[in-house]
Scaffold this motif. Structure first.
Motif, PDB file in Angstrom:
ATOM      1  N   ALA A  41       0.845  -1.194   0.000  1.00 12.78           N
ATOM      2  CA  ALA A  41       0.000   0.000   0.000  1.00 12.78           C
ATOM      3  C   ALA A  41       0.882   1.246   0.000  1.00 12.78           C
ATOM      4  O   ALA A  41       1.994   1.235   0.523  1.00 12.78           O
ATOM      5  N   TYR A  42       0.359   2.304  -0.601  1.00 13.62           N
ATOM      6  CA  TYR A  42       1.082   3.570  -0.598  1.00 13.62           C
ATOM      7  C   TYR A  42       0.078   4.719  -0.637  1.00 13.62           C
ATOM      8  O   TYR A  42      -1.062   4.566  -1.063  1.00 13.62           O
ATOM      9  N   LEU A  43       0.542   5.860  -0.159  1.00  9.64           N
ATOM     10  CA  LEU A  43      -0.237   7.087  -0.187  1.00  9.64           C
ATOM     11  C   LEU A  43      -0.017   7.725  -1.550  1.00  9.64           C
ATOM     12  O   LEU A  43       1.115   7.895  -1.980  1.00  9.64           O
ATOM     13  N   LYS A  44      -1.094   8.056  -2.243  1.00 12.95           N
ATOM     14  CA  LYS A  44      -0.977   8.691  -3.550  1.00 12.95           C
ATOM     15  C   LYS A  44      -0.924  10.203  -3.353  1.00 12.95           C
ATOM     16  O   LYS A  44      -1.784  10.778  -2.703  1.00 12.95           O
ATOM     17  N   ALA A  45       0.097  10.826  -3.937  1.00 12.44           N
ATOM     18  CA  ALA A  45       0.241  12.276  -3.836  1.00 12.44           C
ATOM     19  C   ALA A  45       0.595  12.834  -5.199  1.00 12.44           C
ATOM     20  O   ALA A  45       1.222  12.159  -6.019  1.00 12.44           O
ATOM     21  N   ARG A  46       0.178  14.062  -5.412  1.00 11.79           N
ATOM     22  CA  ARG A  46       0.521  14.749  -6.659  1.00 11.79           C
ATOM     23  C   ARG A  46       0.961  16.165  -6.336  1.00 11.79           C
ATOM     24  O   ARG A  46       0.456  16.780  -5.384  1.00 11.79           O
ATOM     25  N   VAL A  47       1.902  16.656  -7.116  1.00 12.40           N
ATOM     26  CA  VAL A  47       2.391  18.027  -6.938  1.00 12.40           C
ATOM     27  C   VAL A  47       2.520  18.697  -8.302  1.00 12.40           C
ATOM     28  O   VAL A  47       2.682  18.037  -9.323  1.00 12.40           O
ATOM     29  N   ARG A  48       2.447  20.017  -8.297  1.00 17.69           N
ATOM     30  CA  ARG A  48       2.593  20.781  -9.541  1.00 17.69           C
ATOM     31  C   ARG A  48       4.044  20.862  -9.994  1.00 17.69           C
ATOM     32  O   ARG A  48       4.316  21.043 -11.169  1.00 17.69           O
ATOM     33  N   ALA A  49       4.966  20.725  -9.078  1.00 16.75           N
ATOM     34  CA  ALA A  49       6.384  20.891  -9.384  1.00 16.75           C
ATOM     35  C   ALA A  49       6.880  19.839 -10.371  1.00 16.75           C
ATOM     36  O   ALA A  49       6.353  18.729 -10.450  1.00 16.75           O
ATOM     37  N   VAL A  50       7.926  20.213 -11.107  1.00 20.30           N
ATOM     38  CA  VAL A  50       8.542  19.291 -12.059  1.00 20.30           C
ATOM     39  C   VAL A  50       9.604  18.452 -11.349  1.00 20.30           C
ATOM     40  O   VAL A  50      10.182  18.889 -10.349  1.00 20.30           O
ATOM     41  N   PRO A  51       9.878  17.247 -11.861  1.00 25.28           N
ATOM     42  CA  PRO A  51      10.873  16.385 -11.216  1.00 25.28           C
ATOM     43  C   PRO A  51      12.301  16.731 -11.644  1.00 25.28           C
ATOM     44  O   PRO A  51      13.027  15.894 -12.166  1.00 25.28           O
ATOM     45  N   GLU A  52      12.685  17.978 -11.445  1.00 18.25           N
ATOM     46  CA  GLU A  52      14.028  18.425 -11.791  1.00 18.25           C
ATOM     47  C   GLU A  52      14.686  19.065 -10.579  1.00 18.25           C
ATOM     48  O   GLU A  52      14.064  19.878  -9.895  1.00 18.25           O
ATOM     49  N   LYS A  53      15.921  18.687 -10.327  1.00 18.15           N
ATOM     50  CA  LYS A  53      16.711  19.264  -9.233  1.00 18.15           C
ATOM     51  C   LYS A  53      16.005  19.184  -7.889  1.00 18.15           C
ATOM     52  O   LYS A  53      16.118  20.084  -7.056  1.00 18.15           O
ATOM     53  N   GLY A  54      15.237  18.127  -7.677  1.00 16.87           N
ATOM     54  CA  GLY A  54      14.589  17.911  -6.387  1.00 16.87           C
ATOM     55  C   GLY A  54      13.358  18.756  -6.120  1.00 16.87           C
ATOM     56  O   GLY A  54      12.818  18.730  -5.007  1.00 16.87           O
ATOM     57  N   LYS A  55      12.872  19.486  -7.113  1.00 18.77           N
ATOM     58  CA  LYS A  55      11.723  20.370  -6.889  1.00 18.77           C
ATOM     59  C   LYS A  55      10.464  19.600  -6.511  1.00 18.77           C
ATOM     60  O   LYS A  55       9.725  20.017  -5.623  1.00 18.77           O
ATOM     61  N   ALA A  56      10.204  18.481  -7.183  1.00 20.91           N
ATOM     62  CA  ALA A  56       9.009  17.695  -6.858  1.00 20.91           C
ATOM     63  C   ALA A  56       9.126  17.091  -5.461  1.00 20.91           C
ATOM     64  O   ALA A  56       8.143  17.032  -4.717  1.00 20.91           O
ATOM     65  N   ASN A  57      10.324  16.650  -5.089  1.00 24.05           N
ATOM     66  CA  ASN A  57      10.519  16.094  -3.748  1.00 24.05           C
ATOM     67  C   ASN A  57      10.292  17.150  -2.674  1.00 24.05           C
ATOM     68  O   ASN A  57       9.655  16.880  -1.650  1.00 24.05           O
ATOM     69  N   GLN A  58      10.798  18.347  -2.908  1.00 26.88           N
ATOM     70  CA  GLN A  58      10.587  19.438  -1.947  1.00 26.88           C
ATOM     71  C   GLN A  58       9.105  19.776  -1.828  1.00 26.88           C
ATOM     72  O   GLN A  58       8.588  20.010  -0.731  1.00 26.88           O
ATOM     73  N   ALA A  59       8.409  19.774  -2.950  1.00 29.44           N
ATOM     74  CA  ALA A  59       6.973  20.058  -2.930  1.00 29.44           C
ATOM     75  C   ALA A  59       6.225  18.968  -2.170  1.00 29.44           C
ATOM     76  O   ALA A  59       5.275  19.259  -1.437  1.00 29.44           O
ATOM     77  N   LEU A  60       6.643  17.717  -2.333  1.00 34.41           N
ATOM     78  CA  LEU A  60       6.012  16.617  -1.599  1.00 34.41           C
ATOM     79  C   LEU A  60       6.227  16.783  -0.103  1.00 34.41           C
ATOM     80  O   LEU A  60       5.284  16.619   0.682  1.00 34.41           O
ATOM     81  N   GLU A  61       7.439  17.121   0.308  1.00 35.95           N
ATOM     82  CA  GLU A  61       7.719  17.320   1.732  1.00 35.95           C
ATOM     83  C   GLU A  61       6.838  18.426   2.304  1.00 35.95           C
ATOM     84  O   GLU A  61       6.263  18.275   3.384  1.00 35.95           O
ATOM     85  N   LYS A  62       6.692  19.531   1.586  1.00 36.14           N
ATOM     86  CA  LYS A  62       5.846  20.639   2.050  1.00 36.14           C
ATOM     87  C   LYS A  62       4.383  20.231   2.099  1.00 36.14           C
ATOM     88  O   LYS A  62       3.659  20.582   3.042  1.00 36.14           O
ATOM     89  N   LEU A  63       3.929  19.483   1.094  1.00 33.62           N
ATOM     90  CA  LEU A  63       2.539  19.031   1.053  1.00 33.62           C
ATOM     91  C   LEU A  63       2.219  18.134   2.244  1.00 33.62           C
ATOM     92  O   LEU A  63       1.209  18.317   2.924  1.00 33.62           O
ATOM     93  N   LEU A  64       3.097  17.174   2.517  1.00 34.57           N
ATOM     94  CA  LEU A  64       2.871  16.268   3.643  1.00 34.57           C
ATOM     95  C   LEU A  64       2.935  17.005   4.974  1.00 34.57           C
ATOM     96  O   LEU A  64       2.125  16.749   5.869  1.00 34.57           O
ATOM     97  N   ALA A  65       3.884  17.921   5.111  1.00 32.46           N
ATOM     98  CA  ALA A  65       3.997  18.695   6.348  1.00 32.46           C
ATOM     99  C   ALA A  65       2.716  19.482   6.600  1.00 32.46           C
ATOM    100  O   ALA A  65       2.185  19.491   7.714  1.00 32.46           O
ATOM    101  N   SER A  66       2.204  20.110   5.563  1.00 33.54           N
ATOM    102  CA  SER A  66       0.971  20.885   5.693  1.00 33.54           C
ATOM    103  C   SER A  66      -0.207  19.981   6.051  1.00 33.54           C
ATOM    104  O   SER A  66      -0.995  20.301   6.937  1.00 33.54           O
ATOM    105  N   ALA A  67      -0.322  18.844   5.374  1.00 39.05           N
ATOM    106  CA  ALA A  67      -1.444  17.929   5.617  1.00 39.05           C
ATOM    107  C   ALA A  67      -1.407  17.342   7.021  1.00 39.05           C
ATOM    108  O   ALA A  67      -2.453  17.066   7.605  1.00 39.05           O
ATOM    109  N   LEU A  68      -0.198  17.151   7.558  1.00 35.36           N
ATOM    110  CA  LEU A  68      -0.060  16.542   8.882  1.00 35.36           C
ATOM    111  C   LEU A  68       0.086  17.578  10.003  1.00 35.36           C
ATOM    112  O   LEU A  68       0.134  17.222  11.176  1.00 35.36           O
TER     113      LEU A  68
END
Length: 106
Positions: A41-68
């Motif tokens: 099982a996994y949590l499905k997440a989506r972000v507007r950021a592109v997967p370049e230079k860690g931008k999508a990963n940073q957006a995911l971290e911010k999204l999860l932090a905000s949600a939690l």
């Protein structure tokens, strides 16, 4: 929680989440829990950021932090930095974090 496989596990000092990230989406969102073909099982997440230079990963971290409701500094990707499936560690009280995660596990 559901009877299916867990999309998270307790870790020393927090919780690790299994996340499937979709970058370049129309919006930032968490779309619930899904089971993969391998049964995990996994949590499905989506972000507007592109997967370049860690931008999508940073957006995911911010999204999860905000949600939690935790500071962004307590959320970090610990595995799968360049993959779609990631392991994300959230530092803090595991019971409180799991209580907040329960709303996604439907």
């Amino acid at each position: 929680m559901s009877a299916g496989p867990a999309f998270h596990r307790r870790h020393a000092g927090g919780v690790e989440l299994f996340v499937r990230l979709t970058p370049k989406s129309a919006r930032d969102a968490i779309d619930g829990v899904e089971a993969g073909a391998d049964g995990r099982a996994y949590l499905k997440a989506r972000v507007r950021a592109v997967p370049e230079k860690g931008k999508a990963n940073q957006a995911l971290e911010k999204l999860l932090a905000s949600a939690l409701g935790v500071p962004a500094g307590l959320v970090s990707i610990v595995a799968g930095g360049t993959a779609r499936l990631k392991t994300v560690r959230v530092a803090g009280d595991p019971e409180l974090i799991e209580a907040k995660l329960a709303r996604f596990d439907v």
